[in-house]
Design an enzyme around this catalytic site. Sequence first.
Site, short mmCIF file in Angstrom:
data_model
loop_
_atom_site.label_atom_id
_atom_site.label_comp_id
_atom_site.label_asym_id
_atom_site.label_seq_id
_atom_site.Cartn_x
_atom_site.Cartn_y
_atom_site.Cartn_z
N HIS A 14 50.35 86.00 40.91
CA HIS A 14 51.25 84.82 40.89
C HIS A 14 50.37 83.58 40.96
O HIS A 14 49.81 83.25 42.01
CB HIS A 14 52.20 84.85 42.10
N LEU A 17 48.82 77.57 36.67
CA LEU A 17 47.65 76.98 35.98
C LEU A 17 47.97 75.62 35.39
O LEU A 17 47.04 74.91 34.98
CB LEU A 17 47.17 77.92 34.86
N ARG A 18 49.26 75.27 35.28
CA ARG A 18 49.67 74.00 34.66
C ARG A 18 49.19 73.91 33.21
O ARG A 18 48.97 74.92 32.56
CB ARG A 18 49.18 72.80 35.48
N HIS A 175 55.92 85.71 46.86
CA HIS A 175 55.55 84.93 48.06
C HIS A 175 56.51 85.18 49.22
O HIS A 175 57.19 84.27 49.70
CB HIS A 175 55.42 83.43 47.75
#
Length: 346
Positions: A14, A17-18, A175
Amino acid sequence: MTQSLTIRRPDDWHLHLRDGAMLEGVLPETTRHFARAIVMPNLVPPVVTGAEAAAYRERIMAALPAGARFEPLMVLYLTETTDPADVRAAAASGLVKAVKLYPAGATTNSASGVRDFDRVRGVLETMAEIGLPLCVHGEVTDPAVDIFDREAVFLERVLEPIRRATPGLRVVLEHVTTREGLDYVRGGGPDMAGTLTTHHLIINRNHILAGGIRPHYYCLPVAKRETHRLALREAATGGEGCFFLGTDSAPHADAAKESACGCAGCFTATNTLSILAHVFEEEGALDRLEGFVALNGPAFYRLPPNEERITLRKGEPLVLPARIETGAGPVTLFDPGFPLLWHVES
Ligand code: DOR
Ligand code: ZN
């Protein structure tokens, strides 16, 4: 006392990276240590179709540092108008490894996410049929639900009904931040897994709020009370195959974090492995680090583990910059609050 540890090269299940200058700035921080990553699609606009995922993959490959061997594992952003046939084709071609469910409004760039879960039933049925995992941001968006309860309420109100309605759907609860989330994953059978971030093993909600507000510790799902952090550490280091690393390393320029309304996200790509080695050593579980970072994830995603190895070695305190300079502005690195002695040789 163990001073060095050689393990398979890890993967990050997960990662944000934009795009553009931020992508260029942060990508080397991941490719230095990781072989593959599940790349989050919450760009503006989001990565919805197979064609958009192919184009984003090209931009990532073009931004790779010279000599880096790194495989981005592409993910589609689920919307209420996602076409099941497009998902099927993108998975069949090998391009796309998962679809991401953001409840609309739950987090950064989630406005195009799902409001009415009945409207994505066809896509989910296709995914169950072809075995394509659904990565889930597990928080309700109901403003009446306290932010610290949003994960636990999501399990009952949203995830359980979806899984009941779609037998065979493979789900990653991402998460995980609560004991309730951990127990839900544990009880979910072979089609259910959970990722754990690095930062949620280190911080609880006091780190964000006690003695001053610390925006670089603010992320979503927000860190919970200490009992949950301890449960997360036990899950990460306990050797259970259903849990693996998904850093959720989420870069934002400092100006966007240090603001009256700061963005959610902790940037941990650079020091994640050193932090994890510290945690696993503290828990007497260094022999389980490889499972958590390099074996359990590939097993769930039905991919082979990496053959390459990296070595972690204990030495002098690691000297890292406080922030990474990118063309989109400086990005503060997550501060674990203690010296890091484990160096990664790769
Ligand atoms: O802290 C977070 N940051 N949580 C998310 O769910 C999204 C992410 C981001 O994209 O910045
Ligand atoms: Zn994320």
